[in-house]
Design a protein around this motif. Sequence first.
Motif, PDB file in Angstrom:
ATOM      1  N   LEU A  24       0.833  -1.205   0.000  1.00  0.00           N
ATOM      2  CA  LEU A  24       0.000   0.000   0.000  1.00  0.00           C
ATOM      3  C   LEU A  24       0.866   1.253   0.000  1.00  0.00           C
ATOM      4  O   LEU A  24       0.606   2.207  -0.749  1.00  0.00           O
ATOM      5  CB  LEU A  24      -0.936   0.000   1.196  1.00  0.00           C
ATOM      6  N   ARG A  25       1.915   1.273   0.798  1.00  0.00           N
ATOM      7  CA  ARG A  25       2.778   2.451   0.835  1.00  0.00           C
ATOM      8  C   ARG A  25       3.428   2.683  -0.533  1.00  0.00           C
ATOM      9  O   ARG A  25       3.588   3.819  -0.984  1.00  0.00           O
ATOM     10  CB  ARG A  25       3.838   2.305   1.922  1.00  0.00           C
ATOM     11  N   ALA A  26       3.799   1.587  -1.205  1.00  0.00           N
ATOM     12  CA  ALA A  26       4.366   1.724  -2.552  1.00  0.00           C
ATOM     13  C   ALA A  26       3.315   2.243  -3.526  1.00  0.00           C
ATOM     14  O   ALA A  26       3.606   3.088  -4.395  1.00  0.00           O
ATOM     15  CB  ALA A  26       4.911   0.378  -3.016  1.00  0.00           C
ATOM     16  N   MET A  27       2.081   1.743  -3.411  1.00  0.00           N
ATOM     17  CA  MET A  27       1.003   2.212  -4.287  1.00  0.00           C
ATOM     18  C   MET A  27       0.751   3.704  -4.082  1.00  0.00           C
ATOM     19  O   MET A  27       0.527   4.451  -5.050  1.00  0.00           O
ATOM     20  CB  MET A  27      -0.275   1.408  -4.022  1.00  0.00           C
ATOM     21  N   LEU A  28       0.805   4.166  -2.836  1.00  0.00           N
ATOM     22  CA  LEU A  28       0.562   5.582  -2.555  1.00  0.00           C
ATOM     23  C   LEU A  28       1.669   6.455  -3.151  1.00  0.00           C
ATOM     24  O   LEU A  28       1.408   7.577  -3.612  1.00  0.00           O
ATOM     25  CB  LEU A  28       0.462   5.803  -1.043  1.00  0.00           C
ATOM     26  N   GLN A  29       2.910   5.959  -3.158  1.00  0.00           N
ATOM     27  CA  GLN A  29       4.007   6.707  -3.798  1.00  0.00           C
ATOM     28  C   GLN A  29       3.731   6.880  -5.286  1.00  0.00           C
ATOM     29  O   GLN A  29       3.977   7.952  -5.856  1.00  0.00           O
ATOM     30  CB  GLN A  29       5.332   5.971  -3.586  1.00  0.00           C
ATOM     31  N   VAL A  30       3.207   5.830  -5.911  1.00  0.00           N
ATOM     32  CA  VAL A  30       2.886   5.908  -7.344  1.00  0.00           C
ATOM     33  C   VAL A  30       1.745   6.893  -7.579  1.00  0.00           C
ATOM     34  O   VAL A  30       1.778   7.696  -8.520  1.00  0.00           O
ATOM     35  CB  VAL A  30       2.526   4.511  -7.886  1.00  0.00           C
ATOM     36  N   VAL A  31       0.722   6.848  -6.725  1.00  0.00           N
ATOM     37  CA  VAL A  31      -0.407   7.785  -6.854  1.00  0.00           C
ATOM     38  C   VAL A  31       0.088   9.224  -6.674  1.00  0.00           C
ATOM     39  O   VAL A  31      -0.326  10.141  -7.397  1.00  0.00           O
ATOM     40  CB  VAL A  31      -1.512   7.443  -5.838  1.00  0.00           C
ATOM     41  N   ASP A  32       0.991   9.421  -5.701  1.00  0.00           N
ATOM     42  CA  ASP A  32       1.575  10.755  -5.499  1.00  0.00           C
ATOM     43  C   ASP A  32       2.335  11.232  -6.730  1.00  0.00           C
ATOM     44  O   ASP A  32       2.524  12.437  -6.935  1.00  0.00           O
ATOM     45  CB  ASP A  32       2.533  10.735  -4.297  1.00  0.00           C
ATOM     46  N   SER A  33       2.784  10.282  -7.551  1.00  0.00           N
ATOM     47  CA  SER A  33       3.542  10.623  -8.763  1.00  0.00           C
ATOM     48  C   SER A  33       2.639  10.797  -9.978  1.00  0.00           C
ATOM     49  O   SER A  33       3.123  10.924 -11.108  1.00  0.00           O
ATOM     50  CB  SER A  33       4.571   9.519  -9.062  1.00  0.00           C
ATOM     51  N   GLY A  34       1.304  10.753  -9.758  1.00  0.00           N
ATOM     52  CA  GLY A  34       0.368  10.962 -10.854  1.00  0.00           C
ATOM     53  C   GLY A  34      -0.083   9.691 -11.538  1.00  0.00           C
ATOM     54  O   GLY A  34      -0.810   9.753 -12.544  1.00  0.00           O
ATOM     55  N   GLY A  35       0.326   8.537 -11.036  1.00  0.00           N
ATOM     56  CA  GLY A  35      -0.048   7.274 -11.661  1.00  0.00           C
ATOM     57  C   GLY A  35      -1.110   6.522 -10.882  1.00  0.00           C
ATOM     58  O   GLY A  35      -1.622   6.989  -9.861  1.00  0.00           O
ATOM     59  N   GLN A  36      -1.432   5.348 -11.382  1.00  0.00           N
ATOM     60  CA  GLN A  36      -2.406   4.472 -10.727  1.00  0.00           C
ATOM     61  C   GLN A  36      -1.744   3.139 -10.401  1.00  0.00           C
ATOM     62  O   GLN A  36      -0.751   2.736 -11.017  1.00  0.00           O
ATOM     63  CB  GLN A  36      -3.607   4.218 -11.648  1.00  0.00           C
ATOM     64  N   ALA A  37      -2.336   2.441  -9.431  1.00  0.00           N
ATOM     65  CA  ALA A  37      -1.853   1.116  -9.040  1.00  0.00           C
ATOM     66  C   ALA A  37      -2.996   0.123  -9.139  1.00  0.00           C
ATOM     67  O   ALA A  37      -4.143   0.442  -8.810  1.00  0.00           O
ATOM     68  CB  ALA A  37      -1.300   1.151  -7.618  1.00  0.00           C
TER      69      ALA A  37
END
Length: 733
Positions: free
Chosen positions: A310-323
């Motif tokens: 989840l923490r990795a997914m949130l980093q991706v979302v913060d970068s403008g992407g989706q998980a």
Amino acid sequence: MYAMDKPLKSILKPAQARKLADGLGLLTVGDLIYHFPRRYGERGEATDLGDLKVNEDVSIIAKIVSKNVRQTRRKTDDKPLHIAEFTVGDGQRRLKVTFFNQRKRVHALQLGGWALFAGRVGKFKNAYQLTNADFKPIDVTDLADGEDPVEVFAAGLIPLYPATKEVTTWDISKAVDFVLKMLAPPEDPVPEAVRRRHGFMDLATALKEIHRPTTRDSLNEARKRLAYDEALALQVTLAQRRHAARDNPATPRPGRLGGLLDAFDERLPFRLTDGQLAVGKTLATELAEPFPMHRLLQGEVGSGKTVCALRAMLQVVDSGGQAALLAPTEVLAAQHARSLRKLLGPLATAGELGADDNATRVTLVTGSLSAPARRAAEAEAASGEAGIVVGTHALLSEGVTFADLGFVVIDEQHRFGVEQRDVLRAKSDKPPHVLVMTATPIPRTVAMTVYGDLETSSLSELPAGRAGITSHVVPADKPKWIERSWQKVRDEVAAGRQAYVVCPRIGEERGADDDVDEEFLDDDEGGEKQELQAVLEVAPALMRGELAGVRCGILHGRMPADEKESVMTSFAAGKVDVLIATTVIEVGVDVPNATVMVILDADRFGVSQLHQLRGRVGRGSAAGMCFLVTTIPYGTKTHTRLTDVASTLDGFELAELDLKARKEGDILGAAQSGRRSQLRLLSLQRDRKMILHAREDATQIVNEDPTLAKHTALAVAVDAFLNPDSADYLSKG
């Protein structure tokens, strides 16, 4: 001189070549030379007859301890039936070898002599026997034309080949003898520097020694060299995959300060373990790279893999992407969606009144959604409104698209096929970062082979506050033991806690959704055979008897998705005290209030599966307890396996036991590629150091020469080693 690609039909007698081709698929000199002996007999040393199995084609060396020849009144072709019965032994066990109307042949078998027998194992009057077997008396004077008695018999080693009823071990041996005399020295695929570093013999010597060993030591050295060839070919392929991935550009996902991940960390109600922090740092670094992350995260049951993901997914979302999180079952997908929303709280309510400024949405996509709900979920994924999309195989359908898929998390990866993973990864313009998770700890050698193109991280530390689990093997034929198990369930329920009862079957007829591990259905364990326990039969019996008055629920794979979801929701909410289920609860189900589990017919499950199941209890502050109920007698291999599971909670130790119990199987096996690989000698248990050395050697070779342009023999060996399906699996992994 014969090259490896020379057809056998051009050098052997037609009948001999046809036998090898039709019976064993051996078409070329290389096919034959790489058809290694299965084992080696020694003169005066018998084959262990305790390893025989019915309908198995075997080649055995044994001593003739009795002989009984007689004629009966029964006639065949108007002649009396001639029966010759021999008893052969290995010093401890005995085997019947019976011949019908083989009067002239059996004269060669002398009482007290030794012979090599080849045939199919049968059973008569509850005893193993061979009928009309092929045989060859063992004598130092019994040599093929041109054989050197010093070379063949000095060490007293007799090669026994994988054979069939039609193609005996000595048929193969004669062909090998003929080919070896004229074999052209093959080009060695292992670089000379690597051979010197490890002290390996050259390939030509190894091939000669594996077939015609001069000493036991030389045989061991040949095996070691040829097993290394297999390890190196596999590891070179994986090293090329890792090297190619670094050249395949991906979108970096570095995250941002003050974003969703920081907000999540601030509201976490517990402290991350040191292992979670270390894994989190690794994932954060690799997600920020301009090439795709390919990482395997394995961890003990309850070790906190989901929080790391989840923490990795949130980093991706913060970068403008989706998980996207892909789960194998609707029960697990729904559980993940609930868990993520619960962990995120207001951070998962984007678009709702009063939502946090950093919030995103967690959307669930499954096949059982109603049409309107499915359209709404797909719209959230396509627009990017949902930063996290959780789903089952439904995520793979054409209707599911993403605005910017940057990260794919695959839970329990072994339950998905290659094509399914590829479909999800193809939904991104650039290769997404990939995290594979498994709660089944993987022995290091398996991780370096099956998952060798993935970097590996492990979690073994359990979060603070977990009370642990104790396990007990319960004999089904001891009523008092059984009653104490059910009493423990009643006591826990009375104390306000909950329990699971696990059965291997659903109902009266065995179906595809039943959860019996056929690999562990052993007919020779001595237990009384009886029908396996089934949920639909056990549940009403328990509710009338041992669990009368207790609120029980039923869960199995054939239930409609909405019913499964309703039962799990009720159990999680504490409205159901005891959940009677199949192994649909094996992974991902998280009910901290559940403290006891009874597994019926526990012997029907594998080591890792039992470890996964019991991981459903003891997830809160109260201690967990698991009862492994079995009809299998004490002292058998199966009972020992259950005792091993009960004795430790170390999943990595159990993974090694599971590997041993399953006899390794095929390393790239049918579960991965649908076909067998070319591994003949490499052992995951015996050759751990060798696999590690091969990985290091392969990495160095590929880093210096990615296409193997300077190592043409190695390139040829790699191509020959992998069958097309295995290569396809590795290229898509």
